[in-house]
Design a protein around this motif. Structure first.
Motif, short mmCIF file in Angstrom:
data_model
loop_
_atom_site.label_atom_id
_atom_site.label_comp_id
_atom_site.label_asym_id
_atom_site.label_seq_id
_atom_site.Cartn_x
_atom_site.Cartn_y
_atom_site.Cartn_z
N ILE A 155 8.20 0.78 -6.89
CA ILE A 155 7.89 0.58 -5.38
C ILE A 155 7.86 -0.80 -5.21
O ILE A 155 7.12 -1.65 -5.83
N ASP A 157 7.54 -3.69 -1.74
CA ASP A 157 7.58 -3.87 -0.23
C ASP A 157 6.07 -3.33 0.42
O ASP A 157 5.92 -2.32 1.05
N MET A 158 5.16 -3.54 -0.43
CA MET A 158 3.70 -2.83 -0.07
C MET A 158 3.12 -3.73 0.90
O MET A 158 3.62 -4.78 1.23
N ASN A 159 2.28 -3.10 1.94
CA ASN A 159 1.46 -3.87 2.98
C ASN A 159 0.49 -4.77 2.41
O ASN A 159 0.53 -6.04 2.96
N LEU A 160 -0.04 -4.28 1.17
CA LEU A 160 -1.19 -5.35 0.68
C LEU A 160 -0.51 -5.79 -0.49
O LEU A 160 0.18 -5.12 -1.24
N ASP A 161 -0.70 -7.19 -0.65
CA ASP A 161 0.14 -7.77 -1.79
C ASP A 161 -0.65 -7.15 -3.02
O ASP A 161 -1.64 -7.23 -3.28
N ARG A 164 -2.45 -9.28 -5.41
CA ARG A 164 -3.98 -9.37 -5.12
C ARG A 164 -4.98 -8.30 -5.73
O ARG A 164 -5.84 -8.90 -6.48
N ASN A 176 -9.93 -0.32 -4.74
CA ASN A 176 -8.98 0.06 -3.67
C ASN A 176 -9.10 1.32 -3.06
O ASN A 176 -9.14 1.70 -1.95
N SER A 177 -9.40 2.48 -4.02
CA SER A 177 -9.59 3.84 -3.49
C SER A 177 -10.76 3.90 -2.75
O SER A 177 -10.82 4.49 -1.91
N ILE A 179 -12.13 1.85 -0.91
CA ILE A 179 -11.95 1.31 0.35
C ILE A 179 -11.41 2.51 1.33
O ILE A 179 -11.93 2.52 2.55
N THR A 180 -10.54 3.05 0.96
CA THR A 180 -9.80 4.26 1.80
C THR A 180 -10.79 5.29 2.15
O THR A 180 -10.95 5.63 3.30
N LEU A 204 3.08 -3.27 10.20
CA LEU A 204 3.01 -2.34 9.15
C LEU A 204 4.23 -1.95 8.47
O LEU A 204 5.27 -1.66 9.31
N ARG A 205 4.47 -1.77 7.29
CA ARG A 205 5.49 -1.26 6.68
C ARG A 205 5.57 -0.20 5.48
O ARG A 205 4.49 -0.05 4.99
N PRO A 207 6.43 1.55 2.05
CA PRO A 207 6.84 1.08 0.73
C PRO A 207 8.44 1.48 0.81
O PRO A 207 8.81 2.35 1.19
#
Lengths: 508, 587
Positions: A155, A157-161, A164, A176-177, A179-180, A204-205, A207
């Motif tokens: 995968i 081209d994620m939105n979030l690097d 990081r 990360n989870s 946060i959602t 927004l893109r 993946p």
């Protein structure tokens, strides 16, 4: 004898005796290597197309093999046919596909019983959408497995690097989870949602997924449990594609493949008082085309055909196949060796093959007066029944199998030998093969009916040299190397058989 | 890459998690697909999100199922009906996966979208889709195809319609029984969209194929088709085409098919109409009632009343009653039980005289059945007979049956009969009840099984409601209060429960004079469980009784409990005290 012409001729006329050749071996034992108990193969089954082969072992594993001689174009039958006409010498070759742990050892706390993980039987279901489905069972639990090629995905081209998250180590990935979920719980998304511009947000893109290769992945789809008080000896799929049966010592249950929490008892031979128990179910199989018919065999040597149309509980059979009583001396062993260890319908469903300890029998389901033919598998053992009883070998359950064209049948014996019989009327074909790289090593053509061939068989059986002095030397017979499990390819003359932990394949 | 504005962060996470390794996160994202779509906007949803989903088709079944469901309501997010067709490709792949539930959901969603699509879009996109699926290599696609023909067909041109019919006919003859079953299941829906001219020819010939299928599982679905087709065909066509099929099915070799006929009997009768039912289906039904297979008899017995309603009383008495008599002594308890659950309904159909002459003996024999379910089923429908013959005739046999059930070994049976007691009480009247059943009701309060004791307490409350506080004061309250001194604390607790249930029905006065003193005495019980239940009860009594009573009797008692050595007792006492304060504040 090994002339190529003869082989071509053999494949041209299916009734001529076959010349068996070694094709492949998987898990071959090197000299002196000890066999691990868990590695011993306990079930072999080809799928309906013959493109896949599954084996189960005592360690609860299922190993899948895929046919490799058809230029990885398994689905294209027409093309394969063409190839076959071009190259009559082409024989099925298989390669390892995948394996998975189907059953694990369990403990039944209520009954204080250990439940072995050993795979008792494997049956293939209808292939759908490129995914393979198979049922596997141990003594108590049946499982439906789906094996499918899964692409290995990368995968990008994620939105979030992604770096990081990686940079922050484990905490970040777990948070990360969080946060959602916290955003969602707090209505964070909902707020954003209300303020979305009608044209959408360009930053927004999605993946980008790139997939490279694929690998088979097995997933357990259903578990059919808690329906058998006794040990399951067979499972069999119905031709309707939605049901199957499972048989234990006293009962046969009917399942729907989609429903794992209920099954219907269709045969129950349990007597009111267990002291009255005189026979048990040893094997059961559905008719290959008639969805309402199934056959089951018993320890007393009978085979019953039942019609599920007649009633919901099929305790009364519609046909009974049993060898007419022979006059003559009966020994202590007569009843024990009469027990049927396996039954198999021929492809068209008219004939039924059964194996008891000493013989292989062919039955016509339209004739219940007696078997059409009886083949002696290892008559030379007759004087040794007492030894066999002492070391429990007499209870070995040999399987049998039939060729796709219904002309031949095969079954196993001791010393890793198996025998192939021509079962068509008038055929005198009998061959004895050893599960090794050189199956005909000790092949001695057996003239006609086995009764005459007694001496030659003992010679075949005796290991090692051709010295005539070995004749009658019973110590040479190896009871521990028994060939119990074997399967015939559904459309070609190819046999897969198990010698302990090794899978040998032969073709003709 | 991480140039996402802060407010967009949650959505960005959501999008990224469409491809997360954790299935829960993927599921979560898929469930919020509409949020992602709105963030992307209609155009990018069409051009990027939907193609992305189309490729994302080898995910876990749970994710695919969720996706199939979401896509069914996705038309607004792709820009409305004129763009609905972009949703078809991902659903097409989903409708050929191997997991049945995913396929079914995808087909549902396809139908939902198809039914909103504009006619020319259907022609351009939906019909080709139906054709592609029916020609699918795997049976899974062909199974799904059967489910969308009824959406595709109406908007097709005549030529295409002919083609679609012939494709469906091929599906009915597919090699795979799964496909034929799907074709049989959906035949009714498809037939409903077809012009009557073709109905009689094409559809009936497909139907005939299915009725003669080798596989039992296909034929039994065709039985359902009979009922569906019956609604579409002209009455005379039903008689010529369907009736023979139904009669044949009722004599099918397979008991499963006959079972299906028995189960669908009422619908089948409706399909052919009353007259042919009387002439042709009565013999068929009688055969089913006498079938060899108990399962078939169970299904048939359950339809006795519904069937008799279609017939006139004479036919019912002449043909059906003799079978009913046989069934009432059937060897299978399940058959008798099925009969018992519906036989009461025959009384109004047959009328008073015939009921007394023919049905009453059957009721009575079923009431004495050795199998409790049979008796229960009769008792539960007593109101229906009552209307016809009156309770007097029944009560003599009724009572022993009830008493026996009340003392049955299985507590579930006892529970079931307790639940009927209020109904019986209302039917039998006060007089009858006092003599015979009153003692039973008290006896249940001391049952060994908690569920029974609990149900018994509830029962008392319902009786008090039925017969009024005065009656209860005489027949329930004294007996109940007597039991408060039972040596076992669990039984004392049951009495407390009964008291708390009775209090609201009995009203403030009786509660204060009779019930409350008992409760207060119980607060001195040595078992903490009783004490904190007293506290809980008192809390529930606060709204019922007068303010002064609360202050005079309840509060002191609670104050005492609030100093109990047991922590639970203190807790509930304090809670009750708090609610007294709350009530005072609000008033």
């Amino acid at each position: 004898m090994n002339g190529g012409d003869e082989v071509v001729a053999a494949s041209a006329d299916p009734s001529l005796p076959l010349e068996w050749r070694f094709s492949q071996v998987f898990g071959e034992r090197s000299a002196g290597e000890e066999v691990q108990e868990v590695d011993i193969i306990s079930a072999i089954e080809f799928d309906h197309s013959g493109d896949h082969l599954a084996t189960g072992d005592r360690g609860g594993r299922v190993v899948l093999f895929e046919r490799s001689d058809t230029n990885n174009d398994n689905s294209n039958g027409a093309r394969r046919d063409l190839e076959e006409t071009d190259y009559p010498m082409r024989h099925p070759e298989f390669c390892y596909k995948t394996e998975f742990q189907s059953h694990d050892p369990e403990f039944d706390y209520l009954k204080s019983l250990e439940i072995e993980e050993k795979i008792n039987e494997i049956k293939w279901c209808q292939t759908a959408n490129g995914a393979l489905f198979l049922l596997s069972t141990n003594d108590k639990t049946i499982k439906l497995w789906k094996v499918q090629d899964k692409k290995i995905k990368k995968i990008a081209d994620m939105n979030l690097d992604p770096s990081r998250t990686v940079g922050n180590g484990t905490i970040a990935s777990s948070s990360n989870s969080n946060i959602t979920s916290s955003c969602l719980v707090n209505g964070g998304v909902a707020e954003v949602n209300n303020s979305l511009p009608p044209r959408g947000i360009s930053s927004l893109r999605l993946p980008v997924v790139t997939s490279h290769e694929s690998s088979p992945v097995a997933r357990c789809r259903r578990v059919y449990a808690h329906a058998h008080d006794y040990h399951i000896n067979s499972i069999s799929n119905n031709s309707d594609g939605e049901t199957f049966i499972s048989a234990d010592d006293l009962r046969i249950n009917l399942w729907n493949l989609e429903i794992s929490n209920q099954s219907f008892n269709i045969v129950d031979v349990k007597p009111v008082k267990m002291e009255d128990l005189s026979e048990v179910i040893t094997s059961a199989e559905f008719h290959p085309t008639h969805c309402n018919m199934l056959a089951y065999s018993s320890s007393k040597g009978s085979i019953r055909l039942i019609d599920m149309r007649q009633s919901a509980l099929c305790d009364s059979h519609s046909k009974l196949f049993v060898e007419p009583e022979v006059a003559g001396p009966k020994s202590f062993f007569t009843e024990i060796i009469a027990s049927v260890s396996d039954i198999k319908f021929a492809k068209e469903g008219r004939y039924l093959l059964s194996r008891d300890y000493m013989t292989l029998k062919l039955w016509d389901i339209n004739m219940d007066s007696g078997p059409v033919a009886t083949f002696q598998v290892h008559e030379y053992l007759k004087p040794k029944l007492c030894d066999l009883y002492e070391n429990d070998s007499i209870f070995d359950k040999f399987e049998c199998c039939m060729s796709g064209n219904g002309l031949r049948a095969a079954t196993g014996s001791y010393s890793n030998l198996f025998r192939v019989f021509g079962v068509s009327p008038g055929s005198t074909e009998t061959s004895t093969l050893e599960a090794s790289r050189n199956p005909m090593r000790r092949h001695v053509p057996i003239p006609s009916r086995p009764s005459r061939a007694l001496s030659s068989i003992t010679r075949v059986v005796s290991r090692g040299t051709e010295s005539p002095g070995v004749d009658g030397n019973s110590n040479a017979l190896d009871y521990s190397t028994k060939l119990l499990h074997l399967a015939w390819h559904p459309s070609e003359n190819s046999i897969a058989c198990a010698a302990a932990n090794s899978l040998y394949m032969y073709y003709a | 890459m991480s140039m996402v504005d802060e407010p967009l962060y949650p959505i960005a996470v959501l999008i990224d998690e469409l491809k997360n390794d954790d299935i829960q996160l993927r599921l979560n994202s898929i469930r919020r697909l509409s949020i992602i779509a709105r963030a992307l906007g209609e155009e990018r949803t069409r051009k990027e999100l939907i193609p992305f989903l189309s490729e994302n088709n080898d995910d876990d079944d749970e994710v695919l199922l969720a996706m199939a469901e979401e896509l069914g309501v996705f038309i607004p997010y792709v820009g409305g009906v004129e763009h609905a067709h972009v949703l078809l490709p991902p659903l097409e792949t989903l409708s050929s996966v191997e997991e049945t539930c995913v396929r079914e959901k995808a087909v549902d969603s396809l139908c939902r979208i198809g039914s909103q699509m504009r006619e020319n879009d259907l022609v351009d996109h939906f019909i080709p889709l139906a054709k592609r699926l029916s020609a699918g290599e795997w049976f899974t696609a062909r199974v799904s195809a059967c489910g969308i023909f009824h959406i595709a067909y109406p908007s097709a041109s005549d030529m295409v319609k002919t083609e679609l019919r012939s494709i469906y006919s091929q599906l009915c003859q597919d090699d795979m029984p799964m496909v034929r079953r799907a074709a049989a299941t959906n035949l009714g829906k498809f037939a409903a969209t077809i012009e009557s001219a073709h109905l009689k020819t094409d559809i009936m010939s497909m139907f005939e194929d299915l009725t003669q299928d080798d596989q039992d599982s296909v034929r039994l679905l065709a039985v359902e088709g009979c009922a569906a087709l019956g609604k579409l065909l002209e009455p005379q066509d039903c008689v010529t085409h369907l009736l023979p099929v139904i009669v044949n099915f009722s004599q099918d070799k397979s008991w499963r098919v006959r079972y299906m006929v028995a189960n669908q009997l009422y619908e089948l009768c409706e399909a052919v109409g009353p007259e042919p039912t009387r002439t042709d289906l009565v013999p068929a039904y009688v055969r089913l009632l006498r079938d060899n297979e108990a399962e078939v008899r169970i299904a048939a017995a359950g339809k006795v009343t519904k069937f008799c309603r279609i017939l006139n009383p004479e036919l019912a008495i002449q043909h059906i009653l003799p079978c009913v008599k046989e069934l009432s002594s059937d060897s299978s308890q399940h058959v008798r039980s099925a009969l018992a659950s519906v036989i009461m309904g025959m009384a109004p159909v047959l009328g008073k005289d015939a009921t007394i002459e023919h049905l009453l003996p059957i009721f009575l024999s079923l009431l004495k059945d050795e199998f409790p379910d049979v008796r229960l089923n009769i008792i539960s429908k007593l109101d229906q007979v009552n209307q016809v013959i009156g309770i007097d005739l029944l009560s003599q046999s009724l009572l022993p049956a009830i008493v026996e059930l009340a003392e049955d070994r299985h507590w579930r049976v006892r529970l079931a009969i307790i639940e009927y007691i209020p109904l019986l009480a209302s039917q039998l009247g006060v007089g009858f009840f006092d003599d015979k059943l009153g003692a039973l009701c008290m006896q249940w309060l001391q049952d060994k099984v908690h569920s029974i004791r609990e149900a018994a307490a509830n029962n008392l409350k319902r009786l008090a409601e039925e017969f009024g506080p005065e009656w209860a004061m005489q027949h329930i309250v004294p007996q109940v209060l007597e039991m408060i001194n039972n040596p076992h604390y669990l039984y004392r607790m049951t009495i407390l429960l009964a008291v708390s249930l009775l209090a609201p029905v009995m009203g403030s006065e009786i509660t204060c004079s009779k019930l409350l003193p008992v409760v207060i005495t119980a607060s001195k019980d040595r078992v903490p469980n009783i004490k904190f239940n007293v506290a809980k009860m008192m809390q529930s009594l606060i709204p019922i009784v007068d303010q002064s009573v609360v202050e005079k009797m309840i509060r002191p008692c609670l104050v005492e409990l609030s100093e109990d050595p047991d922590v639970d007792v203190r807790f509930f006492a304090n809670q009750a005290l708090q609610s007294i304060d709350n009530v005072m504040m609000s008033s």
